[in-house]
Design a protein around this motif. Structure first.
Motif, mmCIF file in Angstrom:
data_model
loop_
_atom_site.group_PDB
_atom_site.id
_atom_site.type_symbol
_atom_site.label_atom_id
_atom_site.label_comp_id
_atom_site.label_asym_id
_atom_site.label_seq_id
_atom_site.Cartn_x
_atom_site.Cartn_y
_atom_site.Cartn_z
ATOM 1 N N GLY A 244 -3.920 3.331 -1.452
ATOM 2 C CA GLY A 244 -4.353 4.726 -1.587
ATOM 3 C C GLY A 244 -3.467 5.642 -0.761
ATOM 4 O O GLY A 244 -2.266 5.766 -0.988
ATOM 5 N N GLN A 245 -4.055 6.283 0.235
ATOM 6 C CA GLN A 245 -3.337 7.237 1.076
ATOM 7 C C GLN A 245 -2.690 6.580 2.295
ATOM 8 O O GLN A 245 -2.289 7.254 3.232
ATOM 9 C CB GLN A 245 -4.307 8.332 1.539
ATOM 10 N N GLY B 71 3.031 7.983 12.704
ATOM 11 C CA GLY B 71 4.272 7.461 13.248
ATOM 12 C C GLY B 71 4.289 5.951 13.360
ATOM 13 O O GLY B 71 4.755 5.388 14.344
ATOM 14 N N LEU B 72 3.786 5.277 12.290
ATOM 15 C CA LEU B 72 3.650 3.822 12.302
ATOM 16 C C LEU B 72 4.450 3.187 11.167
ATOM 17 O O LEU B 72 4.681 3.816 10.129
ATOM 18 C CB LEU B 72 2.182 3.429 12.148
ATOM 19 N N PRO B 73 4.861 1.934 11.326
ATOM 20 C CA PRO B 73 5.508 1.206 10.228
ATOM 21 C C PRO B 73 4.580 1.067 9.031
ATOM 22 O O PRO B 73 3.355 0.988 9.180
ATOM 23 C CB PRO B 73 5.827 -0.160 10.849
ATOM 24 N N LEU B 74 5.190 0.994 7.857
ATOM 25 C CA LEU B 74 4.459 0.941 6.595
ATOM 26 C C LEU B 74 4.684 -0.403 5.912
ATOM 27 O O LEU B 74 5.813 -0.881 5.822
ATOM 28 C CB LEU B 74 4.950 2.057 5.673
ATOM 29 N N VAL B 75 3.592 -1.004 5.427
ATOM 30 C CA VAL B 75 3.674 -2.203 4.586
ATOM 31 C C VAL B 75 3.216 -1.802 3.195
ATOM 32 O O VAL B 75 2.089 -1.344 3.014
ATOM 33 C CB VAL B 75 2.792 -3.340 5.130
ATOM 34 N N ILE B 76 4.085 -1.975 2.204
ATOM 35 C CA ILE B 76 3.773 -1.510 0.865
ATOM 36 C C ILE B 76 4.131 -2.572 -0.161
ATOM 37 O O ILE B 76 5.158 -3.231 -0.054
ATOM 38 C CB ILE B 76 4.507 -0.177 0.558
ATOM 39 N N ALA B 77 3.262 -2.742 -1.148
ATOM 40 C CA ALA B 77 3.448 -3.795 -2.144
ATOM 41 C C ALA B 77 4.559 -3.450 -3.121
ATOM 42 O O ALA B 77 4.691 -2.307 -3.555
ATOM 43 C CB ALA B 77 2.140 -4.030 -2.895
ATOM 44 N N ALA B 78 5.329 -4.479 -3.475
ATOM 45 C CA ALA B 78 6.411 -4.309 -4.436
ATOM 46 C C ALA B 78 6.134 -5.091 -5.712
ATOM 47 O O ALA B 78 7.038 -5.412 -6.466
ATOM 48 C CB ALA B 78 7.724 -4.793 -3.823
ATOM 49 N N VAL B 79 4.871 -5.398 -5.962
ATOM 50 C CA VAL B 79 4.554 -6.288 -7.072
ATOM 51 C C VAL B 79 4.657 -5.619 -8.433
ATOM 52 O O VAL B 79 5.064 -6.232 -9.403
ATOM 53 C CB VAL B 79 3.144 -6.891 -6.901
ATOM 54 N N ARG B 80 4.269 -4.391 -8.555
ATOM 55 C CA ARG B 80 4.379 -3.703 -9.839
ATOM 56 C C ARG B 80 4.425 -2.194 -9.578
ATOM 57 O O ARG B 80 4.078 -1.721 -8.510
ATOM 58 C CB ARG B 80 3.212 -4.060 -10.757
ATOM 59 N N GLY B 81 4.895 -1.459 -10.578
ATOM 60 C CA GLY B 81 5.007 -0.021 -10.421
ATOM 61 C C GLY B 81 6.086 0.357 -9.424
ATOM 62 O O GLY B 81 5.836 1.080 -8.467
ATOM 63 N N GLU B 82 7.318 -0.143 -9.640
ATOM 64 C CA GLU B 82 8.382 0.062 -8.662
ATOM 65 C C GLU B 82 8.693 1.538 -8.448
ATOM 66 O O GLU B 82 8.945 1.967 -7.321
ATOM 67 C CB GLU B 82 9.647 -0.674 -9.097
ATOM 68 N N ASP B 83 8.675 2.344 -9.504
ATOM 69 C CA ASP B 83 8.987 3.771 -9.348
ATOM 70 C C ASP B 83 7.974 4.448 -8.427
ATOM 71 O O ASP B 83 8.347 5.241 -7.554
ATOM 72 C CB ASP B 83 9.000 4.466 -10.713
ATOM 73 N N ALA B 84 6.688 4.136 -8.614
ATOM 74 C CA ALA B 84 5.658 4.720 -7.750
ATOM 75 C C ALA B 84 5.836 4.251 -6.311
ATOM 76 O O ALA B 84 5.646 5.023 -5.364
ATOM 77 C CB ALA B 84 4.266 4.345 -8.263
ATOM 78 N N ARG C 83 17.505 -0.833 -3.327
ATOM 79 C CA ARG C 83 16.860 0.349 -3.902
ATOM 80 C C ARG C 83 15.854 0.982 -2.936
ATOM 81 O O ARG C 83 15.716 2.196 -2.871
ATOM 82 C CB ARG C 83 16.164 -0.018 -5.215
ATOM 83 N N SER C 84 15.168 0.158 -2.188
ATOM 84 C CA SER C 84 14.119 0.666 -1.297
ATOM 85 C C SER C 84 14.611 0.929 0.121
ATOM 86 O O SER C 84 13.970 1.649 0.876
ATOM 87 C CB SER C 84 12.975 -0.340 -1.227
ATOM 88 N N GLU C 85 15.752 0.312 0.478
ATOM 89 C CA GLU C 85 16.278 0.371 1.847
ATOM 90 C C GLU C 85 15.218 -0.078 2.857
ATOM 91 O O GLU C 85 15.096 0.465 3.951
ATOM 92 C CB GLU C 85 16.765 1.780 2.183
#
Length: 330
Positions: A164-165, A174-187, A292-294
């Motif tokens: 979500g948000q 100001g924290l590190p982000l963990v984000i899924a790369a499983v589907r919806g790469e553009d989003a 692509r994501s760096e």
């Protein structure tokens, strides 16, 4: 890597937890950087319900790898208790603990009721996060004169799981982000771009830091790697048609399972966005995704029925990444 303590058919939760601890030792020997565990409540196919307890067991069984949570679902808990638990972990295993935090609440109304929570609790995640971090810095104001011991004064790496948000919250805190790369790469790429744009340096992070999470399987052949991922895909499809996340089934049985039209569609959907194949295929896919994501790190979340096949996949992945070490004998 993230281990979710998945239960296998013919086994049980206690065995899954013991397997997770043993797997942590083997992953450490391969040279991986982090070993994280997760939080799930009242899920028949997952034994990992108390991540800080399990993290302590893994940290005690290892010596160098960082151990953490991916993650503790903060809306399910009081921030003071979470701070105290991680304060204890960091005190016992200094310099080796990661605090990964999510904003999900219990999966069903019954679980949320048992936890004493409801869906609205997730909406206050930014406030809960600020209170939690304040216990470490001694600056929280929600409860004057309340201190978290032994957390106060300690600095533990904190990661926010993007649901979500979540990406926006991570940027503002100001924290590190963990984000899924499983589907919806553009989003996903848009969310990362917005996170970097809105990032506010803090005592916890001077710059944006992105960890991609996803499923990766490496085997001798593309077919073998693909089959490694079938048990988790079927478990996901089954959960969405029966309301229950089942133990992982053997690949051979899944290949002969007669699925309904809806089950087949959900099964195929669950397999989307996974990265699998022989070493050269996976290397090219990872290189493209990371370019692509760096991203700064990749968190592998693979599960399968056969633990030795899973270890083989992680061993092959370690080799193509240039990590050192070999898994110890069972």
């Amino acid at each position: 890597m993230l281990d979710r303590s998945r239960i296998r058919e013919g086994s049980d939760g206690p065995r899954a937890l013991r397997d997770s601890v043993a797997f942590g030792r083997r992953i450490e020997a391969l040279g991986y950087h982090r070993f994280w565990v997760s939080e799930h409540h009242s899920v028949p196919g997952v034994a990992g319900s108390a991540p800080t307890v399990l993290a302590a067991a893994v940290a005690a069984a290892t010596s160098t790898i960082r151990v953490g949570t991916g993650g503790v679902m903060l809306p399910n808990h009081q921030p003071l208790v979470v701070a105290e638990q991680f304060g204890v972990l960091e005190s016992l295993f200094p310099g080796r603990i990661d605090m990964g935090l999510g904003r999900s609440v219990g999966f069903t109304d019954g679980i949320r009721k048992a936890l004493g929570r409801d869906k609205q609790d997730a909406a206050d995640f930014p406030g809960q996060l600020a209170e939690l971090l304040g216990y470490f810095t001694g600056t929280q104001t929600a409860h004057p004169r309340v201190h978290a011991h032994p957390a106060e004064g300690l600095r533990i790496p904190v990661f926010v799981l993007a649901t979500g948000q979540g990406a926006r919250v991570a940027a503002r805190a100001g924290l590190p982000l963990v984000i899924a790369a499983v589907r919806g790469e553009d989003a996903m790429l848009r969310a990362i771009e917005e996170y970097r744009r809105d990032f506010r340096p803090s005592a916890w992070g001077e710059r944006p830091y992105v960890v991609l999470s996803g499923t990766v399987a490496v085997a001798e052949t593309t077919r073998e790697a693909h089959e490694l991922l079938l048990p988790e895909a079927w478990s996901t499809a089954y959960s969405r048609t029966h309301g229950e996340f089942p133990p992982l089934a053997p690949v051979e049985r899944i290949l002969t399972t007669a699925m309904t039209e809806r089950e087949r569609a959900l099964f195929e959907e669950a397999r989307q966005g996974q990265l699998y194949g022989a070493a050269d295929e996976v290397a090219a896919g990872l290189q493209n995704l990371l370019a692509r994501s760096e991203a700064d790190e990749f968190l592998v979340t693979t599960s399968t029925y056969d633990r030795e096949a899973l270890l083989d996949s992680y061993t092959r992945l370690a080799r193509l990444l240039g990590l050192t070490g070999e898994p110890p004998a069972v």
